[in-house]
Design an enzyme around this catalytic site. Structure first.
Site: not given
Ligand code: BG6
Length: 480
Positions: A16, A21, A50, A244
């Site tokens: 990817g 990302l 791809r 998270h």
């Molecule tokens: C990602 C989410 O996993 O974490 C996002 O998909 C989010 O939507 C991001 O904005 C937040 O990460 P951080 O490190 O900026 O708090």
């Protein structure tokens, strides 16, 4: 400064590689490792996607994304050196023929040597198992030390996560699979465990019997326009809470592992994550959508996707089952601020004394990384006023070995250290919990409140804490 350096030659492949990302997180992380001189002399990095692209175009793309995103000072010589080690391979994710060709290209670059090989899946979960199966097939050719890094989202519910894990674990042994949640690479998140280990005074207090409630806030001041096709399908609960914020909660509330080893850490985290309880049904959550969400291209006018959620939950363990835990997170709010507030109980004989506030432990994760311990005392003399005796300290990394999340976590993979990664069991436990919340939020028995862009989110969130006699603690951001 004692910097960990990777000594042995390696191969690193990003699947990817033309996606967001890779550009936003992985290429800059590789530059950071190079800039801190942690990379060995010999290594090969492949981008696999791809999209047809030459090595030259790939290198240009990497250069552009590193320049826009790296947190370390830019050194063109180091960047040129890194880019010299990078190559591009255009292939299909599901065609064995593409992987056979890829294996030949790898061996050409490694001069036939079977090196340690890290593969990073920066692709949607639907293709995880296709890639893992094909990689496992070419493993005898390219080398047995093949490691697989998979970043969240791990599926979209318990069933899809189980499906992924079932297949991936047929292809790779668990010590070679690294399930990545970038929050576990944040300094401040890692410091939760360090603070607990290093301070028995603090750790002793992290006991459900002494705690009145815990609050986790993760507010963001942006929406999701560039990732709308993903976000509109998942919503904020899957996007932020499922991994998270629940991971952070487990680090704070788990029993302190007897050893700082990955098996002990995972055992304790799982004990908490598998004991999460959502008891409130419709009354246990408040969800909302920011006003301009439906104006984003690709969002249907009837979209029910929440961009804000506040959830009240419990941990069904002996010391914790009565302690409400409130988690709230949202997009397009007033500010980007992530923090945890642990509010302690007063002495039983003082509960009604409104002059004295509850002690608090506040951990700020971003943008500042700080810990505050809120104590109170009297202002001398005959005054009956109590005053705030807060001690605050920055826990931000300083020195020349600091790395953003992905850089730190990649180093862990090189060292085969699983401590800051997830296990299948943890992920299944959090999906079980999340699925339950989602069944409730998607039933439409819960109202989706519209909230103003750049506000604090729906005012109805106050009802969640109020029902237990608490209120949200809004930690002010320090002015720079
Ligand atoms: C990602 C989410 O996993 O974490 C996002 O998909 C989010 O939507 C991001 O904005 C937040 O990460 P951080 O490190 O900026 O708090």
């Amino acid at each position: 400064m004692n910097l960990y350096r990777i000594e042995k030659p390696f191969v690193f492949s990003i699947f990817g590689a033309s996606g967001d990302l890779a550009k936003v997180k992985i290429f800059p992380a590789l530059y950071d490792l190079a800039a801190q001189r942690r990379l060995p002399k010999e290594y090969v990095i492949f981008g696999y996607s791809r999209t047809p692209m030459s090595d030259e175009a790939f290198r240009k793309m990497v250069e552009k994304s590193v320049k826009g995103k790296s947190t370390l000072p830019m050194n063109q010589k180091i960047l040129d050196e890194l880019i010299r080690h990078m190559f591009y391979f255009s292939g299909q994710y599901d065609k064995p023929g593409s992987y056979n060709e890829f294996a030949s290209k790898i061996l050409l670059k490694t001069k036939g040597r079977k090196l340690t090989h890290l593969t990073y899946l920066a692709v949607p979960p639907q293709v995880f198992t296709k890639i893992s199966k094909n990689l496992a097939r070419i493993r005898p050719k390219i080398g047995e030390d093949l490691r697989l890094i998979i970043e969240k989202p791990f599926g979209h519910d318990e069933a899809s996560a189980r499906e992924i894990f079932h297949h991936v674990s047929m292809d790779f042994s668990s010590d070679k699979i690294f399930l990545l949640d970038h929050y576990l690479g944040k300094d401040a998140v890692q410091s939760i465990l360090v603070l607990r280990y290093a301070n028995s005074i603090l750790n002793t207090l992290l006991n459900g019997n002494l705690i009145s409630n815990i609050q986790i806030t993760a507010s963001e001041d942006l929406s999701v326009a560039n990732r709308i096709s993903y976000f509109d399908q998942v919503g904020i609960i899957k996007d932020m809470i499922q991994s998270h914020l629940l991971q952070m909660l487990s680090l704070l509330t788990m029993e302190l592992p007897v050893e700082q080893k990955s098996e002990s850490i995972h055992r304790e985290k799982f004990a908490v994550l598998s004991a999460l309880k959502y008891r409130g049904y419709e009354k246990g959550m408040v969800i909302g959508q920011h006003e301009s969400y439906k104006n984003i291209e690709g969002v249907k006018k009837a979209s029910w996707t929440p961009t804000f959620a506040a959830i009240r939950l419990f941990i069904d363990r002996q010391d914790w089952y009565k302690v409400p835990i409130y988690i709230r997170t949202g997009k397009m709010l007033k500010k980007k601020h992530t923090y945890v507030v642990v509010e302690f109980k007063k002495h039983a004989f003082q509960e009604k004394n409104n002059l004295i506030q509850n002690n608090k432990l506040i951990i700020e994760l971003q943008p500042d990384q700080k810990i505050h311990v809120k104590l109170y005392t009297k202002t001398g003399g005959a005054s009956s006023e109590y005053t705030d005796l807060t001690t605050s300290k920055s826990i931000a990394c300083f020195g020349d070995d600091c790395l953003p999340e992905h850089g730190r976590l990649l180093l862990d993979v090189f060292q085969s250290d699983q401590s800051n990664f997830l296990t299948f069991e943890e992920i299944i436990a959090t999906w079980k919990f999340t699925d339950k919340i989602l069944r409730c939020s998607e039933s439409k028995k819960v109202k989706l409140h519209l909230y103003e862009d750049y506000s604090d989110g729906p005012s109805q969130q106050d009802a969640l804490t109020k029902r237990d006699g608490h209120h949200w603690h809004d930690v002010p951001l320090q002015k720079k």
